[in-house]
Design a protein around this motif. Structure first.
Motif, mmCIF file in Angstrom:
data_model
loop_
_atom_site.group_PDB
_atom_site.id
_atom_site.type_symbol
_atom_site.label_atom_id
_atom_site.label_comp_id
_atom_site.label_asym_id
_atom_site.label_seq_id
_atom_site.Cartn_x
_atom_site.Cartn_y
_atom_site.Cartn_z
ATOM 1 N N SER A 237 38.114 -26.500 6.445
ATOM 2 C CA SER A 237 39.134 -25.466 6.615
ATOM 3 C C SER A 237 39.752 -25.150 5.252
ATOM 4 C CB SER A 237 40.230 -25.962 7.558
ATOM 5 O OG SER A 237 40.976 -26.962 6.906
ATOM 6 N N GLY A 238 40.525 -24.062 5.181
ATOM 7 C CA GLY A 238 41.178 -23.685 3.924
ATOM 8 C C GLY A 238 42.067 -24.801 3.385
ATOM 9 N N GLY A 239 42.820 -25.433 4.279
ATOM 10 C CA GLY A 239 43.734 -26.503 3.865
ATOM 11 C C GLY A 239 42.972 -27.716 3.343
ATOM 12 N N GLN A 240 41.839 -28.010 4.016
ATOM 13 C CA GLN A 240 41.032 -29.160 3.574
ATOM 14 C C GLN A 240 40.408 -28.873 2.206
ATOM 15 O OE1 GLN A 240 38.540 -29.275 7.054
ATOM 16 N NE2 GLN A 240 39.727 -30.915 8.000
ATOM 17 N N GLN A 241 39.947 -27.633 2.028
ATOM 18 C CA GLN A 241 39.369 -27.267 0.716
ATOM 19 C C GLN A 241 40.425 -27.427 -0.370
ATOM 20 O OE1 GLN A 241 37.340 -23.508 0.421
ATOM 21 N NE2 GLN A 241 36.567 -23.655 2.491
ATOM 22 N N GLN A 242 41.638 -27.064 -0.012
ATOM 23 C CA GLN A 242 42.697 -27.168 -1.007
ATOM 24 C C GLN A 242 42.967 -28.628 -1.373
ATOM 25 O OE1 GLN A 242 46.572 -27.070 -0.145
ATOM 26 N NE2 GLN A 242 47.158 -25.647 -1.770
ATOM 27 N N ARG A 243 42.899 -29.502 -0.370
ATOM 28 C CA ARG A 243 43.122 -30.929 -0.661
ATOM 29 C C ARG A 243 42.000 -31.471 -1.555
ATOM 30 N NH1 ARG A 243 44.580 -31.807 4.784
ATOM 31 N NH2 ARG A 243 43.181 -33.549 5.074
ATOM 32 N N VAL A 244 40.769 -30.966 -1.341
ATOM 33 C CA VAL A 244 39.658 -31.402 -2.209
ATOM 34 C C VAL A 244 39.927 -30.950 -3.655
ATOM 35 C CG1 VAL A 244 37.188 -31.252 -2.651
ATOM 36 C CG2 VAL A 244 38.020 -31.317 -0.295
ATOM 37 N N ALA A 245 40.408 -29.707 -3.795
ATOM 38 C CA ALA A 245 40.689 -29.207 -5.146
ATOM 39 C C ALA A 245 41.807 -30.040 -5.799
ATOM 40 C CB ALA A 245 41.098 -27.738 -5.080
ATOM 41 N N LEU A 246 42.794 -30.418 -5.003
ATOM 42 C CA LEU A 246 43.860 -31.285 -5.524
ATOM 43 C C LEU A 246 43.289 -32.627 -5.960
ATOM 44 C CD1 LEU A 246 46.746 -30.765 -2.932
ATOM 45 C CD2 LEU A 246 46.896 -30.360 -5.379
ATOM 46 N N ALA A 247 42.415 -33.184 -5.104
ATOM 47 C CA ALA A 247 41.815 -34.489 -5.408
ATOM 48 C C ALA A 247 41.019 -34.416 -6.703
ATOM 49 C CB ALA A 247 40.916 -34.932 -4.254
ATOM 50 N N ARG A 248 40.280 -33.316 -6.866
ATOM 51 C CA ARG A 248 39.450 -33.161 -8.058
ATOM 52 C C ARG A 248 40.318 -33.077 -9.315
ATOM 53 N NH1 ARG A 248 35.507 -28.126 -8.393
ATOM 54 N NH2 ARG A 248 37.529 -27.163 -8.669
ATOM 55 N N ALA A 249 41.479 -32.425 -9.160
ATOM 56 C CA ALA A 249 42.377 -32.324 -10.322
ATOM 57 C C ALA A 249 43.046 -33.673 -10.618
ATOM 58 C CB ALA A 249 43.422 -31.255 -10.061
ATOM 59 N N LEU A 250 43.357 -34.406 -9.540
ATOM 60 C CA LEU A 250 44.108 -35.657 -9.697
ATOM 61 C C LEU A 250 43.287 -36.819 -10.228
ATOM 62 C CD1 LEU A 250 46.247 -36.125 -6.504
ATOM 63 C CD2 LEU A 250 47.039 -36.245 -8.859
ATOM 64 N N ARG B 151 30.870 -33.913 3.635
ATOM 65 C CA ARG B 151 30.737 -32.482 3.968
ATOM 66 C C ARG B 151 30.665 -31.604 2.726
ATOM 67 N NH1 ARG B 151 34.737 -30.857 8.779
ATOM 68 N NH2 ARG B 151 34.541 -32.730 10.028
ATOM 69 N N LYS B 152 30.130 -30.394 2.931
ATOM 70 C CA LYS B 152 30.133 -29.379 1.881
ATOM 71 C C LYS B 152 31.380 -28.514 2.057
ATOM 72 C CE LYS B 152 25.982 -30.251 0.174
ATOM 73 N NZ LYS B 152 24.731 -29.923 0.875
ATOM 74 N N PRO B 153 31.871 -27.876 0.978
ATOM 75 C CA PRO B 153 33.091 -27.066 1.088
ATOM 76 C C PRO B 153 33.050 -26.034 2.219
ATOM 77 C CG PRO B 153 32.522 -27.340 -1.202
ATOM 78 C CD PRO B 153 31.402 -27.969 -0.415
ATOM 79 N N GLY B 154 31.874 -25.432 2.463
ATOM 80 C CA GLY B 154 31.743 -24.422 3.527
ATOM 81 C C GLY B 154 32.035 -24.977 4.911
ATOM 82 N N GLN B 155 32.018 -26.311 5.046
ATOM 83 C CA GLN B 155 32.266 -26.924 6.365
ATOM 84 C C GLN B 155 33.717 -27.396 6.495
ATOM 85 O OE1 GLN B 155 29.170 -29.827 5.515
ATOM 86 N NE2 GLN B 155 27.980 -29.043 7.234
#
Ligand SMILES: Nc1ncnc2c1ncn2[C@@H]1O[C@H](COP(=O)(O)OP(=O)(O)OP(=O)(O)O)[C@@H](O)[C@H]1O
Length: 359
Positions: A154-167, A148-152
Motif C-alpha cells: 500500500s502507499g503507507g507501506q511503501q512510505q515506511r520502506v522509503a523511511l527504512a531505506r533512509a534510516l 514483497r516487491k514495492p508494487g505489492q
C-alpha cells in the motif's frame, strides 16, 4: 550547543529568480524542525542546499559547526526522503532497504551472488548489513513484508520502506520532503504518530518540509515559517499560534485565517486599534448584545461541529467568525454586535510587526 545542521545567511539565485534570501536555520541535535510554507516559497531549494544537492549563491552550510558548503551530498551523510518514494520496483523490500549499505560497504565484486563464499570479509559485511536491515525493519514494522516487491504494498507501506531505506544509513540528520502528502487522512494521522515515535527512538535531527500546517504544528518541536523565500519566524507551534511575530505569520497560521481590522476602525474593538491593525482569530470573536463592533451577517455555512459566519462591519471590513454549539445562530441579513477578549487581540504596526496590545 552546536547545531547538527545549519544554514547561515543562505541566498540561492537561479538566473534572475531569487528562490531563497538570507536564510538562517539551525537544526539542533535530536531536534524535530518543520519548514512550513506555501507552494513555491523556497522549501525544496532550502532542503536541497542542506542535503548538498545544490550549492548556495551566498552563505554557508554547517554540520556540527564545520563548513560543508562545498562538500558533496555523499560526504555529508544526510538522509533525504523525497515526496516520491522512488523505490526500486524490481527489488524486494529487503533489498530496497539494504541497497544504500551494499553500495557503501561492498565492492562491485562483493555484491555479486556467492561472493561471501570466497571472502570472510565480504561475509561479515553482509551479516552486518543483514542485522541493520532487520533492526530498521523491526522498528518500522516491516518484517512481514520483507520479501514483497514495492508494487505489492500500500502507499503507507511503501512510505515506511522509503523511511527504512533512509534510516538504515544512520544519518547525521534526516530530511523529509512532504513525507505525508500521498497519504489519506487516517494514514496521515497514523504516520504523524509514527514519525514522532521514530524521531524519539532514533534521536536523529529531523527536518520535514511541508505546506500543511497541521503536519508541522502537530509534529515539530519548532516550526520555521517561510514566505516568499524568507524565513518569517522560527518558534514552537504554540508561540507561532499565540504570538505570531508578523502579520504574515498571523494570517498564515491557524485553521481559519485571522481577521485583520485596519487601524482607526480597529479602535471600535480596543483603544490600541487607534494606532495598530488588530488581528483577531475567527474563533475568538463573540456575539454580545452590547458588543463594541457592529456587523451584518453576509452568509452562514454549517460544518458539523462548527458554523462559519461571514460578516461585514459598519466600516466595510470583511470578517469571519466560528461558532460552536447550535443555539440561536444569526441568519444572513441579521445585524449583530461582536466583541473579543483583549488577550485574544494581536496588534501589528504599519510594517506588519507584532506590537503589544495592553488591556
Ligand atoms: N532549477 C531552478 N531554476 C529556476 N528556478 C527555480 C529552480 N528551482 C526552483 N526555482 C524557483 O525557485 C522558487 C522556489 O522553488 P521551490 O521548489 O524551492 O519552492 P517550494 O516551496 O519547494 O515549492 P513546492 O511546495 O511547490 O515544491 C520558485 O519560484 C521556483 O520556480
Amino acid at each position: 550547543m552546536t547545531a547538527a545542521l545549519a544554514l547561515d545567511g543562505v541566498t540561492k539565485r537561479f538566473g534572475d529568480t531569487t528562490a531563497i534570501t538570507d536564510v538562517s536555520l539551525a537544526l539542533g541535535q535530536g531536534e524535530f524542525v518543520a519548514l512550513l510554507g506555501a507552494s513555491g516559497c523556497g522549501k525544496s531549494t532550502t532542503l536541497r542546499i542542506l542535503a548538498g544537492l545544490d550549492r548556495p549563491s551566498e552563505g554557508q552550510v554547517l554540520m556540527q559547526g564545520r563548513c560543508v558548503t562545498r562538500d558533496s551530498a555523499a560526504a555529508r551523510n544526510i538522509a533525504l526522503m523525497f515526496q516520491s518514494y522512488a523505490l526500486y520496483p524490481h527489488l524486494s523490500v529487503y533489498q530496497n532497504i539494504a541497497m544504500p549499505l551494499r553500495l557503501r560497504h561492498l565492492s562491485v565484486a562483493g555484491r555479486l551472488p556467492g561472493a561471501a563464499r570466497f571472502s570472510g570479509a565480504v561475509r561479515r559485511t553482509r551479516e552486518d548489513i543483514d542485522a541493520q536491515v532487520r533492526r530498521v525493519a523491526a522498528m518500522l514494522r516491516l518484517e512481514p513484508l520483507l520479501a514483497r516487491k514495492p508494487g505489492q504494498l500500500s502507499g503507507g507501506q511503501q512510505q515506511r520502506v522509503a523511511l527504512a531505506r533512509a534510516l538504515v544509513r544512520k544519518p547525521a540528520a534526516f530530511l523529509l520532503d512532504e513525507p505525508l502528502s500521498n497519504l489519506d487522512t487516517q494514514l496521515r494521522a497514523d504516520t504523524r504518530d509514527e514519525l514522532r515515535a521514530l524521531h524519539r527512538d532514533t534521536g536523529h535531527a529531523f527536518l520535514i518540509v511541508t505546506h500543511d500546517q497541521s503536519d508541522a504544528l502537530s509534529m515539530a518541536d519548532r516550526v520555521a515559517v517561510m514566505i516568499a523565500g524568507r524565513i518569517e519566524q522560527i518558534a514552537t507551534p504554540q508561540q507561532l499560534f499565540h504570538t505570531p511575530a508578523t502579520r504574515a505569520v498571523a494570517e498564515f497560521i491557524g485553521h481559519h485565517r485571522m481577521n485583520i481590522l485596519p487601524q482607526g476602525p480597529a479602535a471600535a474593538l480596543h483603544p490600541a486599534g487607534k494606532g495598530l491593525d488588530l488581528g483577531v482569530r475567527p474563533e475568538d470573536l463573540r456575539l454580545q448584545a452590547d458588543g463594541p463592533l457592529q456587523a451584518v451577517v453576509r452568509s452562514r455555512a454549517f460544518h458539523g461541529e462548527e458554523t462559519i459566519l461571514s460578516l461585514q462591519d459598519d466600516r466595510g471590513t470583511a470578517l469571519r467568525m466560528v461558532l460552536r454549539g447550535g443555539s440561536a445562530l444569526p441568519l444572513p441579513g441579521d445585524s449583530v454586535r461582536l466583541t473579543a477578549p483583549p488577550e485574544a487581540l494581536h496588534g501589528f504596526d504599519a510594517c506588519g510587526l507584532r506590537q503589544q496590545v495592553l488591556s
